[in-house]
Design a protein around this motif. Structure first.
Motif, short mmCIF file in Angstrom:
data_model
loop_
_atom_site.label_atom_id
_atom_site.label_comp_id
_atom_site.label_asym_id
_atom_site.label_seq_id
_atom_site.Cartn_x
_atom_site.Cartn_y
_atom_site.Cartn_z
N SER A 56 0.72 -1.14 0.06
CA SER A 56 0.11 -0.09 0.01
C SER A 56 0.93 1.21 -0.08
O SER A 56 1.61 1.39 0.94
N HIS A 76 0.96 5.31 0.41
CA HIS A 76 0.19 6.58 0.92
C HIS A 76 0.83 7.79 0.33
O HIS A 76 2.06 8.00 0.51
N PHE A 83 -4.67 6.65 -1.84
CA PHE A 83 -3.98 5.16 -1.35
C PHE A 83 -3.58 4.76 -2.66
O PHE A 83 -4.51 4.66 -3.96
N ASP A 125 -3.05 0.57 -3.89
CA ASP A 125 -2.82 -0.95 -3.34
C ASP A 125 -2.27 -1.62 -4.62
O ASP A 125 -2.96 -1.76 -5.63
N SER A 152 4.95 3.80 2.10
CA SER A 152 4.35 2.71 1.67
C SER A 152 4.85 1.43 2.68
O SER A 152 5.58 1.69 3.59
N MET A 202 -3.64 7.89 7.63
CA MET A 202 -4.01 6.97 6.39
C MET A 202 -3.67 5.69 6.72
O MET A 202 -2.60 5.41 7.06
N SER A 246 -3.61 1.44 5.99
CA SER A 246 -4.11 0.09 5.28
C SER A 246 -3.76 -0.83 5.85
O SER A 246 -2.76 -1.25 6.65
N ASP A 285 -8.40 0.22 2.98
CA ASP A 285 -7.69 1.61 3.05
C ASP A 285 -8.72 2.55 3.90
O ASP A 285 -10.15 2.67 3.69
#
Lengths: 178, 178
Positions: free
Chosen positions: A19, A21, A28, A30, A168, B17, B19, B30
């Motif tokens: 993921s 960011h 986001f 993914d 990430s 944020m 995940s 997310d």
């Protein structure tokens, strides 16, 4: 943990959930991907080339060089083949002592040019890699949760200030193939 | 880094944020949320109650207790108010020395019951929190990237075996309000 043990534990094929960011835009991303890590021969011609091109020529001995291959499928456009990114990279560690060293990469993480990083192991064996690129500084962390699961985080900031651009996190599970 | 410095640096409002990775199902989740961390009074009646209910009563002194509030908006059903999860929690550190200690929580991370964790700081100041729940074991890591950005990862595994169930990663940016 030292670099030999770390590379030995990393060898193999990994299924990665990653993921990203983007902090400024709060977005986001993914990505599912496959990562393969395999040791390579110390006499590999590409290693000599990478060493020659870097500032670290022959004054340090190399240890357990390896190659990393990856193939990612983005979640944004999974049906669009142009979104499938793949690549490979040669990585050459140059240990200073058991817990510190340098690491040369034929392809950088934040920028595609060859990159030189410094690495260190934290007290619990977490591997921390710091790379200065032209425009940015990346800090990556890799730690093993078990023999077959590892986590990988990255933080990318501007080299000019202390602004953090993106982060990430990848959860990687070893593929146990018969 | 010790627990007082860590709590002082954590105080404030954070935009998070986060995940989540479900490893077995390869699913991503997310979530954007707001987190608020504020110190609380050592004489707070809830602290006495939490200490009384735990195995650690009066033989250890508490240090910088704080409250954490969060409100999350899931990406799955953002228009559905029932999907908005919010909560708050009282957290009471009981240091053993500068780098180790215990931590009591009125609400657990992996399971909602009150939880007791052990914590340790790694050599670079990374805060590592380990919590044994009835069904699972959670390891959380929190590290500051800068004064106003912190990262938080978690790994949840079954208490029976070493199976890793899920991981998560949060990038948190301090809200600078005037």
């Amino acid at each position: 943990m030292n670099i030999e043990q770390f590379v030995a534990q990393s060898e193999g094929r990994w299924r990665s959930m990653r993921s990203g960011h983007s902090l400024a835009f709060q977005q986001f991303e993914d990505v599912l991907s496959e990562v393969e890590i395999s040791k390579t021969d110390n006499n590999d011609a590409d290693i000599a080339q990478l060493l020659a091109a870097s500032e670290q020529h022959s004054d340090r001995s190399i240890s357990c060089p390896f190659r990393m291959k990856w193939a990612a499928e983005s979640d944004w456009e999974p049906d669009d083949p142009s979104e499938v990114s793949a690549g490979s990279c040669l990585i050459v560690p140059l240990p200073i002592d058991d817990t510190h060293g340098l690491l040369l990469r034929s392809v950088g993480y934040a920028e595609a040019a060859p990159a030189q990083s410094s690495y260190a192991f934290l007290s619990d064996g977490t591997f921390v890699l710091t790379t200065k690129y032209e425009q940015s500084i990346a800090e990556e962390r890799i730690w093993f949760v078990s023999d077959n699961v590892r986590c990988r985080s990255s933080v990318l900031r501007t080299s000019a200030g202390s602004g953090v651009l993106q982060t990430s996190f990848a959860s990687e599970v070893r593929r146990l193939t018969s």
